[in-house]
Write an enzyme that holds these catalytic residues in place. Structure first.
Site, mmCIF file in Angstrom:
data_model
loop_
_atom_site.group_PDB
_atom_site.id
_atom_site.type_symbol
_atom_site.label_atom_id
_atom_site.label_comp_id
_atom_site.label_asym_id
_atom_site.label_seq_id
_atom_site.Cartn_x
_atom_site.Cartn_y
_atom_site.Cartn_z
ATOM 1 N N ASN A 47 0.879 -1.168 0.000
ATOM 2 C CA ASN A 47 0.000 0.000 0.000
ATOM 3 C C ASN A 47 0.918 1.221 0.000
ATOM 4 O O ASN A 47 1.496 1.571 1.032
ATOM 5 C CB ASN A 47 -0.887 -0.041 1.251
ATOM 6 N N ARG A 92 -2.574 -2.097 -3.502
ATOM 7 C CA ARG A 92 -3.791 -1.321 -3.279
ATOM 8 C C ARG A 92 -3.786 -0.127 -4.219
ATOM 9 O O ARG A 92 -2.809 0.618 -4.290
ATOM 10 C CB ARG A 92 -3.843 -0.846 -1.828
ATOM 11 N N HIS A 125 -13.252 2.529 -0.468
ATOM 12 C CA HIS A 125 -13.309 1.553 0.633
ATOM 13 C C HIS A 125 -13.869 0.206 0.191
ATOM 14 O O HIS A 125 -14.294 -0.607 1.027
ATOM 15 C CB HIS A 125 -14.187 2.065 1.812
ATOM 16 N N GLY A 156 -13.226 5.293 9.896
ATOM 17 C CA GLY A 156 -11.833 5.381 10.299
ATOM 18 C C GLY A 156 -11.382 6.805 10.076
ATOM 19 O O GLY A 156 -12.214 7.731 10.141
ATOM 20 N N ARG A 177 -11.086 15.221 6.268
ATOM 21 C CA ARG A 177 -11.814 15.588 5.041
ATOM 22 C C ARG A 177 -13.207 16.083 5.376
ATOM 23 O O ARG A 177 -13.849 15.556 6.283
ATOM 24 C CB ARG A 177 -11.925 14.379 4.097
ATOM 25 N N MET A 236 -9.910 10.082 16.996
ATOM 26 C CA MET A 236 -11.193 9.932 17.690
ATOM 27 C C MET A 236 -11.045 9.650 19.178
ATOM 28 O O MET A 236 -11.860 10.095 19.987
ATOM 29 C CB MET A 236 -12.007 8.823 16.996
ATOM 30 N N ILE A 251 -12.583 3.360 13.985
ATOM 31 C CA ILE A 251 -13.606 3.901 14.890
ATOM 32 C C ILE A 251 -14.754 2.903 15.040
ATOM 33 O O ILE A 251 -15.201 2.606 16.147
ATOM 34 C CB ILE A 251 -14.119 5.268 14.371
ATOM 35 N N GLY A 252 -15.207 2.365 13.918
ATOM 36 C CA GLY A 252 -16.329 1.415 13.947
ATOM 37 C C GLY A 252 -16.024 0.185 14.795
ATOM 38 O O GLY A 252 -16.899 -0.346 15.478
ATOM 39 N N GLU A 277 -8.121 -5.197 4.966
ATOM 40 C CA GLU A 277 -7.998 -4.869 3.542
ATOM 41 C C GLU A 277 -6.811 -5.584 2.905
ATOM 42 O O GLU A 277 -6.866 -5.997 1.758
ATOM 43 C CB GLU A 277 -7.836 -3.350 3.383
HETATM 44 P P1 AMP Z 1 -8.351 3.761 10.636
HETATM 45 O O1 AMP Z 1 -8.195 4.888 9.647
HETATM 46 O O2 AMP Z 1 -9.361 2.736 10.213
HETATM 47 O O3 AMP Z 1 -7.054 3.146 11.065
HETATM 48 O O4 AMP Z 1 -8.979 4.404 11.963
HETATM 49 C C1 AMP Z 1 -8.313 5.419 12.662
HETATM 50 C C2 AMP Z 1 -9.268 6.037 13.662
HETATM 51 O O5 AMP Z 1 -9.724 5.060 14.605
HETATM 52 C C3 AMP Z 1 -8.650 7.165 14.469
HETATM 53 O O6 AMP Z 1 -9.520 8.285 14.511
HETATM 54 C C4 AMP Z 1 -8.529 6.560 15.841
HETATM 55 O O7 AMP Z 1 -8.622 7.532 16.857
HETATM 56 C C5 AMP Z 1 -9.761 5.659 15.871
HETATM 57 N N1 AMP Z 1 -9.670 4.700 16.970
HETATM 58 C C6 AMP Z 1 -8.749 3.725 17.147
HETATM 59 N N2 AMP Z 1 -8.955 3.106 18.344
HETATM 60 C C7 AMP Z 1 -10.010 3.734 18.937
HETATM 61 C C8 AMP Z 1 -10.705 3.575 20.180
HETATM 62 N N3 AMP Z 1 -10.355 2.654 21.049
HETATM 63 N N4 AMP Z 1 -11.749 4.403 20.417
HETATM 64 C C9 AMP Z 1 -12.125 5.355 19.546
HETATM 65 N N5 AMP Z 1 -11.513 5.550 18.358
HETATM 66 C C10 AMP Z 1 -10.474 4.754 18.051
#
Ligand code: AMP
Length: 412
Positions: free
Chosen positions: A7, A93, A182, A212, A243, A285, A333-334, A386
């Site tokens: 990636n 990717r 995505h 995310g 964004r 987050m 986040i999810g 992914e």
């Molecule tokens: P990604 O781009 O999928 O890697 O997601 C990144 C986001 O997930 C960031 O905003 C992180 O703060 C959030 N994140 C990771 N762990 C947690 C958690 N335990 N609680 C809330 N947000 C999280």
């Protein structure tokens, strides 16, 4: 049967080496700050006796060619990997496949040229990924390579979902339409969700929320994408880490006239300094939740706006699908934020969506069902992968092309 996945970004390359026999990760890593004197390679590999070994190296890496050379050298230190002759293939990717690429594609001179021609549609994302392919072709000669596009899963969108209400010429000549992103993640988690539900994916209507740093929602009927929130680029739709998401296009013209900023500067602001960062100064987050909990008004508002933008898409896609079997949360986040999941589903009892607070709080990152027993709609958390999906698509594509058939003999 080993498959490598890359990636490539403008200043980083992430990679993972899979043993596709048991889908295990043999090695993984990331080289960051390409172009700098203090570029950093973090490489981790499994030891034959069990456990993992981690290497961190900091030294100048001035371009992607040198980065790929360093990664190749680190891989050779991995005990479960000797050299490129062991690789069945390499998957890359790719962000944007435009209208041309509707499925993962074996890379040759012609496809690479066609991918290059898509640069005007994705000037921020595709060029670095193309550079990554170029350098991987040079560093791993003779290994078949496959491009896996984030847009491909959404090629099934009907015209009423992908066309924008602009003059026909903008679509015909400039390819302005919704593509969606995505897709690799969504393809992976819908299969996981169907497995968890013990149902055939073809029978399921799903709303997938990939939340995310980049976030998007998708309506998936029978395993097929019928609408998604990102648009011609990944800037549209939900509010994201940096964004802006959906924005009145007239605001852009207004800002160009009023601020004196160039188009490039404004594009940069909307991509990198907007979203949650624009609203509260932060895009992580975890930190936003902590500050909101401590009473910081900007963080509270940013969280409210984030959740509200997701909730609106849940309502919209409920209407689009007519019947919803499950809402699937994924992405950093999810998968991790019980608070966001709870707030997105709050007040949706009328739609048959009821989250069980205890299950939600206790849900591990690896996933689970978090709805109440009587909830008409299942609410699931699925951990996305992914890279593994790209590796699987790479194997499938090579199989389709009859590449390296000798390596498939005896493989499932
Ligand atoms: P990604 O781009 O999928 O890697 O997601 C990144 C986001 O997930 C960031 O905003 C992180 O703060 C959030 N994140 C990771 N762990 C947690 C958690 N335990 N609680 C809330 N947000 C999280």
């Amino acid at each position: 049967m080993k498959v490598m996945v890359f990636n490539s970004g403008s200043s980083s390359i992430k990679y993972r080496l899979f043993d596709m026999g048991d889908r295990s990760v043999l090695a993984s890593g990331m080289l960051e700050r390409i172009g700098e004197e203090d570029a950093c390679l973090e490489h981790e590999y499994v030891l034959p006796a069990g456990g993992r070994h981690r290497i961190t190296r900091t030294h100048p890496v001035l371009h992607h060619r040198e980065a790929m050379r360093q990664i190749n050298a680190a891989l050779r230190e991995t005990e479960a990997y000797r050299d490129a002759s062991e690789l069945l293939g390499i998957g890359h990717r790719m962000a944007h496949g435009g209208e041309a690429f509707r499925e993962p594609t074996l890379i040759d001179g012609r496809t690479l040229e066609a991918i290059r021609r898509l640069t005007p549609l994705a000037p921020l994302h595709n060029p670095a990924m193309v550079t990554g392919i170029d350098e991987a072709l040079a560093a791993f000669p003779g290994v078949p390579q496959v491009a896996v596009f984030d847009t491909a899963f959404h090629h099934t969108l009907p015209p009423h979902a992908y066309r924008y209400a602009v003059p026909r010429e903008f679509f015909d000549r400039y390819h302005v339409r919704r593509y969606g992103f995505h897709g690799t993640s969504i393809r992976y988690v819908v299969k996981q969700a169907a497995r968890r539900m013990g149902r055939d994916l073809a029978s399921l209507n799903l709303i997938v929320l990939h939340l995310g740093n980049g976030s998007s929602a998708a309506a998936v009927r029978g395993g097929v994408s019928i609408d998604t929130s990102m648009g011609m680029t990944p800037l549209a739709g939900l509010v994201m880490g940096t964004r802006c998401g959906d924005l009145d296009p007239a605001a852009v013209f207004h800002l160009l006239r009023q601020t004196g900023e160039s188009r490039e500067q404004l594009e940069d602001v909307l991509n990198k300094d907007s979203g949650m960062r624009g609203l509260c100064g932060r895009n992580d987050m975890r930190e936003i939740q902590r500050l909101a909990g401590a009473g910081d008004a900007d963080s509270q508002l940013a969280l409210d706006i984030f959740v509200y933008s997701i909730k609106k898409y849940v309502g919209a896609y409920y209407a689009v699908l007519g019947r919803v079997d499950a809402i699937v949360f994924t992405g950093g986040i999810g998968e991790n934020s019980a608070l966001v999941r709870e707030r997105v589903c709050e007040g949706l009892d009328g739609l048959g969506i009821a989250v069980d607070p205890a299950k939600n709080d206790a849900c591990p990152r690896t996933g689970g069902a978090i709805h109440r027993d009587f909830s008409r709609v299942a609410v699931l958390v699925e951990s996305t992968d992914e890279q593994l999906e790209i590796a699987e698509q790479t194997v499938e594509t090579l199989r389709r092309h009859g590449e390296a058939t000798h390596l498939f003999s005896g493989c499932k």
